[in-house]
Scaffold this active site. Structure first.
Site, PDB file in Angstrom:
ATOM      1  N   LYS A 133       0.810  -1.195   0.000  1.00 55.79           N
ATOM      2  CA  LYS A 133       0.000   0.000   0.000  1.00 55.79           C
ATOM      3  C   LYS A 133       0.857   1.264   0.000  1.00 55.79           C
ATOM      4  O   LYS A 133       0.352   2.351  -0.262  1.00 55.79           O
ATOM      5  CB  LYS A 133      -0.886   0.027   1.274  1.00 55.79           C
ATOM      6  CG  LYS A 133      -1.748  -1.181   1.467  1.00 55.79           C
ATOM      7  CD  LYS A 133      -2.384  -1.126   2.885  1.00 55.79           C
ATOM      8  CE  LYS A 133      -2.999  -2.477   3.218  1.00 55.79           C
ATOM      9  NZ  LYS A 133      -3.331  -2.555   4.657  1.00 55.79           N
ATOM     10  N   ASP A 188      14.323  -0.196   1.316  1.00 55.36           N
ATOM     11  CA  ASP A 188      14.979  -0.330   2.616  1.00 55.36           C
ATOM     12  C   ASP A 188      16.075  -1.387   2.482  1.00 55.36           C
ATOM     13  O   ASP A 188      17.194  -1.071   2.100  1.00 55.36           O
ATOM     14  CB  ASP A 188      13.880  -0.719   3.628  1.00 55.36           C
ATOM     15  CG  ASP A 188      14.286  -0.491   5.065  1.00 55.36           C
ATOM     16  OD1 ASP A 188      15.449  -0.732   5.399  1.00 55.36           O
ATOM     17  OD2 ASP A 188      13.436  -0.071   5.876  1.00 55.36           O
ATOM     18  N   ASP A 225       4.027   3.466   6.630  1.00 57.49           N
ATOM     19  CA  ASP A 225       3.247   3.244   7.842  1.00 57.49           C
ATOM     20  C   ASP A 225       4.086   2.763   9.014  1.00 57.49           C
ATOM     21  O   ASP A 225       5.182   2.232   8.850  1.00 57.49           O
ATOM     22  CB  ASP A 225       2.159   2.203   7.586  1.00 57.49           C
ATOM     23  CG  ASP A 225       2.727   0.782   7.438  1.00 57.49           C
ATOM     24  OD1 ASP A 225       3.606   0.589   6.565  1.00 57.49           O
ATOM     25  OD2 ASP A 225       2.306  -0.104   8.198  1.00 57.49           O
ATOM     26  N   ARG A 281       0.206   6.688   7.269  1.00 59.86           N
ATOM     27  CA  ARG A 281       0.319   6.734   5.798  1.00 59.86           C
ATOM     28  C   ARG A 281      -0.198   8.064   5.258  1.00 59.86           C
ATOM     29  O   ARG A 281       0.282   8.557   4.241  1.00 59.86           O
ATOM     30  CB  ARG A 281      -0.480   5.596   5.160  1.00 59.86           C
ATOM     31  CG  ARG A 281       0.051   4.198   5.431  1.00 59.86           C
ATOM     32  CD  ARG A 281      -0.599   3.218   4.453  1.00 59.86           C
ATOM     33  NE  ARG A 281      -0.520   1.820   4.898  1.00 59.86           N
ATOM     34  CZ  ARG A 281       0.511   1.020   4.660  1.00 59.86           C
ATOM     35  NH1 ARG A 281       1.564   1.470   4.016  1.00 59.86           N
ATOM     36  NH2 ARG A 281       0.513  -0.232   5.067  1.00 59.86           N
TER      37      ARG A 281
END
Ligand code: PRP
Ligand code: MN
Ligand code: MG
Length: 184
Positions: free
Chosen positions: A45, A105, A161, A167
């Site tokens: 998302k 990441d 998030d 978010r």
């Protein structure tokens, strides 16, 4: 209800910085895909915000498709083993695909996804990410468009998030450590 701005220790990139950088990236993307627009593939998302803003910055037809993936396996996060929860609607055979992400990441998700889309016979697969943590990378990922490189900190907002919250924060911010550390 708790205010969205609580528990943040710093603003890393403001909404206007993000939008200004996205505009620059959009000009690069327009130049690179002058012959034929790519299919934008957002990774649910987290990529929702960057997809919405990037797509509207682009001055060509920006078709959007979406995937939802989940890392699973030994670790709780980014094991490198990825399961497709929602696949593309489009057949990408012969198409130029531009993956749109909020953050890279460890790089494990994108490393896997890029190979997966290439294996479907896409003509090209490139990656566009708003944020990247160069010092957290566990695997080399070739990224064509990067908004900002950031330090290894727990960042939230602009799609990112913490336990599904934050978010909808407009900026990218550092989450105060007391929120997620064991000793509260
Ligand atoms: C986050 C982020 C990237 C991915 C990056 O998604 O949105 O998709 O992790 O991590 P990596 O480079 O270590 O693989 P997450 O799995 O939290 O799902 P979400 O987008 O629904 O928040
Ligand atoms: Mn994600
Ligand atoms: Mg997440």
């Amino acid at each position: 209800a708790k205010h969205l701005g609580d528990d943040l220790s710093a603003i890393l990139h403001t909404e206007s910085e993000l939008h200004a950088r996205l505009a620059e990236m959009a000009r690069e993307i327009e130049a690179d895909y002058a012959d034929e627009p790519p299919l934008l593939v957002g990774v649910l998302k987290g990529a929702v915000m960057v997809m919405a803003d990037l797509a509207r910055e682009l001055r060509f037809h920006a078709q959007m498709d979406w995937m939802a993936v989940s890392s699973y396996g030994a670790g709780t996060k980014s094991s490198g083993v990825v399961k497709i929860l929602k696949d593309l609607d489009a057949d990408i055979t012969g198409r130029d695909v531009l993956i749109v992400e909020d953050i890279i990441d460890s790089g494990l998700t994108l490393h896997w996804l890029k190979e997966n889309l290439e294996s479907r016979g896409a003509r090209s697969v490139r990656i566009c990410t708003m944020l990247r943590k160069p010092e957290a990378l566990k695997v080399q990922v070739d990224v064509a468009y990067v908004g900002f490189d950031i330090p290894v900190e727990f960042v939230v907002g602009y799609g990112l998030d913490y336990a599904e919250n934050y978010r909808n924060l407009r900026d990218v911010a550092v989450l105060a450590p007391h929120v997620y550390s064991d000793d509260g």
